[in-house]
Design a protein around this motif. Sequence first.
Motif, PDB file in Angstrom:
ATOM      1  N   MET A 163       0.839  -1.202   0.000  1.00  0.00           N
ATOM      2  CA  MET A 163       0.000   0.000   0.000  1.00  0.00           C
ATOM      3  C   MET A 163       0.875   1.254   0.000  1.00  0.00           C
ATOM      4  O   MET A 163       1.825   1.349   0.758  1.00  0.00           O
ATOM      5  N   THR A 164       0.533   2.205  -0.866  1.00  0.00           N
ATOM      6  CA  THR A 164       1.284   3.449  -0.950  1.00  0.00           C
ATOM      7  C   THR A 164       1.102   4.274   0.325  1.00  0.00           C
ATOM      8  O   THR A 164      -0.019   4.513   0.766  1.00  0.00           O
ATOM      9  N   GLU A 165       2.221   4.697   0.913  1.00  0.00           N
ATOM     10  CA  GLU A 165       2.205   5.511   2.137  1.00  0.00           C
ATOM     11  C   GLU A 165       2.543   6.952   1.766  1.00  0.00           C
ATOM     12  O   GLU A 165       3.607   7.222   1.202  1.00  0.00           O
ATOM     13  N   ILE A 166       1.625   7.874   2.088  1.00  0.00           N
ATOM     14  CA  ILE A 166       1.806   9.270   1.706  1.00  0.00           C
ATOM     15  C   ILE A 166       1.679  10.154   2.945  1.00  0.00           C
ATOM     16  O   ILE A 166       0.702  10.062   3.696  1.00  0.00           O
ATOM     17  N   LEU A 167       2.659  11.007   3.149  1.00  0.00           N
ATOM     18  CA  LEU A 167       2.602  12.005   4.208  1.00  0.00           C
ATOM     19  C   LEU A 167       2.032  13.297   3.640  1.00  0.00           C
ATOM     20  O   LEU A 167       2.534  13.817   2.645  1.00  0.00           O
ATOM     21  N   VAL A 168       0.981  13.803   4.270  1.00  0.00           N
ATOM     22  CA  VAL A 168       0.395  15.090   3.912  1.00  0.00           C
ATOM     23  C   VAL A 168       0.672  16.046   5.067  1.00  0.00           C
ATOM     24  O   VAL A 168       0.324  15.754   6.216  1.00  0.00           O
ATOM     25  N   VAL A 169       1.293  17.169   4.784  1.00  0.00           N
ATOM     26  CA  VAL A 169       1.677  18.126   5.815  1.00  0.00           C
ATOM     27  C   VAL A 169       0.730  19.321   5.771  1.00  0.00           C
ATOM     28  O   VAL A 169       0.686  20.038   4.769  1.00  0.00           O
ATOM     29  N   GLY A 170      -0.051  19.495   6.841  1.00  0.00           N
ATOM     30  CA  GLY A 170      -1.000  20.605   6.909  1.00  0.00           C
ATOM     31  C   GLY A 170      -2.430  20.119   6.914  1.00  0.00           C
ATOM     32  O   GLY A 170      -2.890  19.524   5.935  1.00  0.00           O
ATOM     33  N   ALA A 171      -3.152  20.364   8.025  1.00  0.00           N
ATOM     34  CA  ALA A 171      -4.519  19.851   8.183  1.00  0.00           C
ATOM     35  C   ALA A 171      -5.558  20.943   7.991  1.00  0.00           C
ATOM     36  O   ALA A 171      -6.476  21.094   8.797  1.00  0.00           O
ATOM     37  N   SER A 172      -5.411  21.709   6.916  1.00  0.00           N
ATOM     38  CA  SER A 172      -6.418  22.713   6.604  1.00  0.00           C
ATOM     39  C   SER A 172      -7.285  22.183   5.460  1.00  0.00           C
ATOM     40  O   SER A 172      -7.577  21.001   5.392  1.00  0.00           O
ATOM     41  N   ILE A 173      -7.689  23.053   4.552  1.00  0.00           N
ATOM     42  CA  ILE A 173      -8.635  22.653   3.507  1.00  0.00           C
ATOM     43  C   ILE A 173      -7.984  21.727   2.493  1.00  0.00           C
ATOM     44  O   ILE A 173      -8.497  20.636   2.208  1.00  0.00           O
ATOM     45  N   ALA A 174      -6.837  22.116   1.937  1.00  0.00           N
ATOM     46  CA  ALA A 174      -6.180  21.286   0.921  1.00  0.00           C
ATOM     47  C   ALA A 174      -5.721  19.954   1.503  1.00  0.00           C
ATOM     48  O   ALA A 174      -5.936  18.898   0.902  1.00  0.00           O
ATOM     49  N   GLY A 175      -5.080  19.987   2.661  1.00  0.00           N
ATOM     50  CA  GLY A 175      -4.528  18.769   3.236  1.00  0.00           C
ATOM     51  C   GLY A 175      -5.578  17.750   3.590  1.00  0.00           C
ATOM     52  O   GLY A 175      -5.428  16.552   3.304  1.00  0.00           O
ATOM     53  N   GLN A 176      -6.676  18.198   4.184  1.00  0.00           N
ATOM     54  CA  GLN A 176      -7.715  17.244   4.573  1.00  0.00           C
ATOM     55  C   GLN A 176      -8.479  16.710   3.364  1.00  0.00           C
ATOM     56  O   GLN A 176      -8.843  15.534   3.328  1.00  0.00           O
ATOM     57  N   THR A 177      -8.719  17.571   2.375  1.00  0.00           N
ATOM     58  CA  THR A 177      -9.368  17.089   1.147  1.00  0.00           C
ATOM     59  C   THR A 177      -8.503  16.044   0.466  1.00  0.00           C
ATOM     60  O   THR A 177      -8.992  14.982   0.053  1.00  0.00           O
ATOM     61  N   LEU A 178      -7.212  16.311   0.351  1.00  0.00           N
ATOM     62  CA  LEU A 178      -6.300  15.360  -0.270  1.00  0.00           C
ATOM     63  C   LEU A 178      -6.251  14.051   0.502  1.00  0.00           C
ATOM     64  O   LEU A 178      -6.364  12.964  -0.089  1.00  0.00           O
ATOM     65  N   ALA A 179      -6.086  14.126   1.831  1.00  0.00           N
ATOM     66  CA  ALA A 179      -5.980  12.905   2.632  1.00  0.00           C
ATOM     67  C   ALA A 179      -7.240  12.057   2.508  1.00  0.00           C
ATOM     68  O   ALA A 179      -7.166  10.825   2.424  1.00  0.00           O
ATOM     69  N   TYR A 180      -8.404  12.698   2.494  1.00  0.00           N
ATOM     70  CA  TYR A 180      -9.665  11.960   2.340  1.00  0.00           C
ATOM     71  C   TYR A 180      -9.681  11.172   1.039  1.00  0.00           C
ATOM     72  O   TYR A 180      -9.993   9.975   1.022  1.00  0.00           O
ATOM     73  N   TRP A 181      -9.331  11.839  -0.064  1.00  0.00           N
ATOM     74  CA  TRP A 181      -9.417  11.157  -1.359  1.00  0.00           C
ATOM     75  C   TRP A 181      -8.308  10.123  -1.542  1.00  0.00           C
ATOM     76  O   TRP A 181      -8.521   9.097  -2.194  1.00  0.00           O
ATOM     77  N   LEU A 182      -7.155  10.356  -0.962  1.00  0.00           N
ATOM     78  CA  LEU A 182      -6.118   9.324  -1.012  1.00  0.00           C
ATOM     79  C   LEU A 182      -6.606   8.065  -0.318  1.00  0.00           C
ATOM     80  O   LEU A 182      -6.430   6.943  -0.827  1.00  0.00           O
TER      81      LEU A 182
END
Length: 369
Positions: A1-20
């Motif tokens: 499984m691909t492991e991705i670190l997203v830095v920043g829990a605002s609008i862009a970061g949370q939207t990205l993490a959800y879809w990942l």
Amino acid sequence: MTEILVVGASIAGQTLAYWLARHGMRATLVERAPRLRTGGNGVDLRDEATEVAARMGILPRVRAAAADVRGMKFVDAADRAVARVNMSRNGEIEIMRGDLVGLLHEVAEPEVEYVFGDSVRSMEEDAGGVTVSFEGGTTRRFDLVVGADGLHSSVRRLAFGPEEGALRHMGHYFAFANADSALGEDRWVTMYNLPGKMAGLYRSGNHAQAKAYFIFRSAPLAHDHRDAEQHRTLLKEAFGHETSWRVRELLDGALADPDFYFDALSQVHLPSWSSGRVALVGDAAYCASPASGAGAELAVVGAYRLAEELAGTSDHQIAFRRYEEGHRELVKRKQQIGPNVRMMVPKTHLGMWARNGLALSMGLLARSS
């Protein structure tokens, strides 16, 4: 499984993490603050951004939490309305930034690992991944890293170099803070101008808490973007001697607010939004400045596109390239903000008079009775 670190829990970061996570990838979301940052001003969702919100299942709640602001009015020192601007736009939803952040957290949190109170200290990339050392002392390994950590992105600095090469100062500084709701008209943005300055009140129809905001013209100032006390000093230097209208009350309240926010009006321009296994999304990559009214839109759409491209290929370089090719045109349009700031903050009394006259002649303003 691909492991991705997203830095920043605002609008862009949370939207990205959800879809990942929805696409079967494992997303870890690290946020420097000890908890979600729920402050901020109103932000706009429109067009494709509302479609993304609908796909996430949050659009009905976004509409329910809408700010419901009718428009903005310009006032004189006696608080008499000089003119009003109708701000209603079909298909556009304005929501307080903190409300949107909270809704995104509700849908992302069950699928995403959140780490609060920490930040990236260093990154070492090799052919197989990225080794990330955190300020808290831990070290972890990821396949990819995405910086969604805003205008002063630490990920961008580590992967792309000093921020001076990415930021374009737009000649103004701004501040937001909580304000006494009794000072403003319900469901209106009230704006008072002085030459080169503006103080205002934001009253959402669905929120008891009002917001004060300030803008002033200035060449770049030497300051630490994380030093809140220095920010308070700069704002006080700009507005502390002003006694007209309600400037003193708004300033006193803003300086006492623990959620006080201050920064330069700036845009981010980069020739590329990725470097090796590191990519950027949202303000970290293409901030259009608050004057554009497009920050949330670009963040939501960009994060969704990046997740879709990563899900569509096992080659991250192809995914990053497609994400950029698909999003550049929208970013380019939204960064062309025209005379918005000059209209809001005329440099002289004559400019203020001309602004009102021009807007009236163009039908943008309606004289108040």
